[in-house]
Write a protein that holds these residues in place. Structure first.
Motif, PDB file in Angstrom:
ATOM      1  N   LYS A  78       0.825  -1.213   0.000  1.00  0.00           N
ATOM      2  CA  LYS A  78       0.000   0.000   0.000  1.00  0.00           C
ATOM      3  C   LYS A  78       0.856   1.258   0.000  1.00  0.00           C
ATOM      4  CE  LYS A  78      -3.747  -2.368   2.410  1.00  0.00           C
ATOM      5  NZ  LYS A  78      -4.438  -2.556   3.703  1.00  0.00           N
ATOM      6  N   GLU A 103      -4.833 -10.288   0.137  1.00  0.00           N
ATOM      7  CA  GLU A 103      -5.946  -9.434   0.563  1.00  0.00           C
ATOM      8  C   GLU A 103      -5.586  -7.952   0.455  1.00  0.00           C
ATOM      9  OE1 GLU A 103      -8.966 -10.492   1.117  1.00  0.00           O
ATOM     10  OE2 GLU A 103      -8.336 -12.582   0.866  1.00  0.00           O
ATOM     11  N   CYS A 105      -3.713  -6.701  -1.851  1.00  0.00           N
ATOM     12  CA  CYS A 105      -3.884  -6.424  -3.286  1.00  0.00           C
ATOM     13  C   CYS A 105      -5.365  -6.327  -3.652  1.00  0.00           C
ATOM     14  CB  CYS A 105      -3.197  -7.509  -4.114  1.00  0.00           C
ATOM     15  SG  CYS A 105      -1.392  -7.422  -4.049  1.00  0.00           S
ATOM     16  N   ASN A 106      -6.177  -7.221  -3.088  1.00  0.00           N
ATOM     17  CA  ASN A 106      -7.625  -7.171  -3.325  1.00  0.00           C
ATOM     18  C   ASN A 106      -8.208  -5.836  -2.879  1.00  0.00           C
ATOM     19  OD1 ASN A 106      -7.842  -9.680  -4.444  1.00  0.00           O
ATOM     20  ND2 ASN A 106      -8.627 -10.698  -2.629  1.00  0.00           N
ATOM     21  N   SER A 107      -7.734  -5.348  -1.741  1.00  0.00           N
ATOM     22  CA  SER A 107      -8.258  -4.086  -1.211  1.00  0.00           C
ATOM     23  C   SER A 107      -7.936  -2.915  -2.147  1.00  0.00           C
ATOM     24  CB  SER A 107      -7.684  -3.807   0.185  1.00  0.00           C
ATOM     25  OG  SER A 107      -6.342  -3.365   0.113  1.00  0.00           O
ATOM     26  N   GLU A 109      -7.732  -3.135  -5.387  1.00  0.00           N
ATOM     27  CA  GLU A 109      -8.637  -3.225  -6.547  1.00  0.00           C
ATOM     28  C   GLU A 109      -9.903  -2.412  -6.292  1.00  0.00           C
ATOM     29  OE1 GLU A 109      -8.484  -7.040  -9.176  1.00  0.00           O
ATOM     30  OE2 GLU A 109      -8.400  -7.724  -7.095  1.00  0.00           O
ATOM     31  N   ASN A 110     -10.354  -2.397  -5.033  1.00  0.00           N
ATOM     32  CA  ASN A 110     -11.543  -1.622  -4.669  1.00  0.00           C
ATOM     33  C   ASN A 110     -11.301  -0.119  -4.761  1.00  0.00           C
ATOM     34  OD1 ASN A 110     -12.943  -3.998  -4.079  1.00  0.00           O
ATOM     35  ND2 ASN A 110     -12.222  -4.027  -1.950  1.00  0.00           N
ATOM     36  N   LEU A 111     -10.017   0.265  -4.811  1.00  0.00           N
ATOM     37  CA  LEU A 111      -9.662   1.690  -4.892  1.00  0.00           C
ATOM     38  C   LEU A 111      -9.235   2.094  -6.299  1.00  0.00           C
ATOM     39  CD1 LEU A 111      -7.639   2.009  -1.551  1.00  0.00           C
ATOM     40  CD2 LEU A 111     -10.010   2.678  -1.961  1.00  0.00           C
ATOM     41  N   GLY A 112      -9.513   1.221  -7.265  1.00  0.00           N
ATOM     42  CA  GLY A 112      -9.248   1.572  -8.654  1.00  0.00           C
ATOM     43  C   GLY A 112      -7.934   1.079  -9.226  1.00  0.00           C
ATOM     44  N   THR A 114      -5.406  -1.835 -10.765  1.00  0.00           N
ATOM     45  CA  THR A 114      -5.557  -3.034 -11.595  1.00  0.00           C
ATOM     46  C   THR A 114      -4.510  -4.053 -11.172  1.00  0.00           C
ATOM     47  OG1 THR A 114      -6.255  -1.636 -13.441  1.00  0.00           O
ATOM     48  CG2 THR A 114      -5.642  -3.905 -13.962  1.00  0.00           C
TER      49      THR A 114
END
Length: 379
Positions: A78, A103, A105-107, A109-112, A114
């Motif tokens: 992050k 997880e 990295c998944n989080s 994705e929710n912030l735009g 790729t």
């Protein structure tokens, strides 16, 4: 007691506990305080950082003390993402990362952002070609574990680091929580910008860790406050924790030099005996870290085998301790292409330098008895 769940956590070394106790008792002052006691605490913190840098062969200001693997991985991923999102929002990782990477990295994705999740072969190893083909103009980070925590498979980190040197704007983060002290990894001039280490995997204490951050690497901090740790990790330093992880790091590196060959021999013995056992299939590739052995017993519930062994004070696990209480299937084995019978019946045996051949013999006998007993019941 026979403890074979060292990938989940290790038993703290008595000298590490002693170093923690002494630092807590004698150097309890805040290292940021300007009085003499604070100054003594600060000196010890600087000395710990200096020793850690020598052990890792990096510069002193490249060592950031953290609370462990999860914090280190989150800060690396992050911290790079938030700092460099203006240049690009593409991140590359793999399908078999630890939950603290996956997880995180998944989080994003929710912030735009790729994400590209690289596939692995049946040995749990990525393709270099897949990696190079995935790098784009907007790629800012590649995050990858060195040694897989379930399978023991080893990624070609050295080769990846050399490739990424050709892409100076792409940062390279390595999760080395499982590899440290078992599989050598050089950080200096390696192309690695960030590297995560956890104390409790090295016979250190839970809540201690190190994040190597190359001095050229710029990040956005997740914690703001008193500007400690180069302003990347604010908060009053856990001085005793820092002292203890440096002690653990020194001890594990000394043992690696003299005892890793013995661990490989013990793993080979374990593999050969398991290969002879009816109903057991081996998932760990032959080219793997020396301390991990992953097997499946298709048709049998792994939890039942674990409890049967536990009654004899023999302790193994199913998969990553961070996901062992979740869905039955091992995401790692599924990513390797194994069928459901195999991916839902996995067991992980993880050794330490203290594991003996006698303990492995006892475990093998108990495992065979448990498997035969369960099969008899099912018939």
């Amino acid at each position: 007691m026979i403890y074979l769940d060292n990938s989940a956590t290790t038993k703290p070394d008595p000298s590490v506990l002693n170093s923690f106790y002494q630092a807590t008792e004698r150097f309890f002052a805040n290292p940021s305080s300007i009085h003499q006691l604070g100054g003594e605490a600060e000196k010890l913190l600087i000395k710990s950082k200096e020793q850690a840098s020598q052990l890792l062969n990096v510069q002193q200001d490249e060592v950031i003390f953290t609370s462990g693997g999860t914090e280190g991985n989150n800060l690396a991923i992050k911290g790079i993402a938030f700092k460099h999102q203006g240049r690009g929002k593409h991140i590359i990782t793999t399908e078999i990362e630890h939950p603290s990477v996956y997880e995180a990295c998944n989080s994003l994705e929710n912030l735009g952002f790729t994400l590209t999740y690289l596939p692995v072969d049946k040995n749990g190893v990525i393709s270099i070609e897949d990696l190079t083909n995935s790098i784009r103009n907007d790629t800012i980070l590649v995050s990858m574990m060195h040694v897989n925590n379930e399978l023991g498979s080893i990624q070609p980190i050295k080769k990846i680091g050399e490739i990424l040197k050709q892409y100076p704007k792409v940062f390279f983060h390595v999760d080395n929580v499982q590899g440290m002290g078992k599989v050598p990894l050089e950080l200096k001039n390696s192309g690695i910008d960030l590297c995560t280490i956890s104390g409790h995997k090295l016979h250190g204490l839970k809540g201690t860790g190190i994040l190597y951050v190359n001095k050229k690497t710029t990040m956005y901090p997740l914690l703001h406050g008193g500007s400690q740790e180069r302003s990347l990790r604010s908060g009053t330093e856990n001085l005793a924790g820092a002292v203890s992880i440096v002690k653990a790091l020194r001890l594990i590196k000394e043992r690696e030099k003299t005892e890793v060959k013995d661990m490989y021999q013990l793993q080979k013995f374990l593999r050969n005996k398991l290969a002879e056992m009816e109903g057991v299939v081996i998932n760990t590739p032959k080219e793997a870290a020396p301390h991990i052995m992953n097997i499946s017993v298709p048709g049998l519930k792994p939890e039942v085998i674990i409890h049967m062994l536990g009654e004899k004070q023999i302790y193994i696990s199913t998969k990553s301790a961070c996901s062992s209480k979740q869905a039955d299937e091992s995401k790692i084995l599924a990513a390797c292409g194994y069928d459901t019978d195999r991916s839902t019946s996995a067991l992980r045996i993880s050794m330490s330098y203290d594991t003996t051949k006698s303990e492995i013999d006892t475990f093998l006998k108990a495992l065979e008895e448990a498997v035969n007993q369960l099969k008899a019941v099912m018939e």
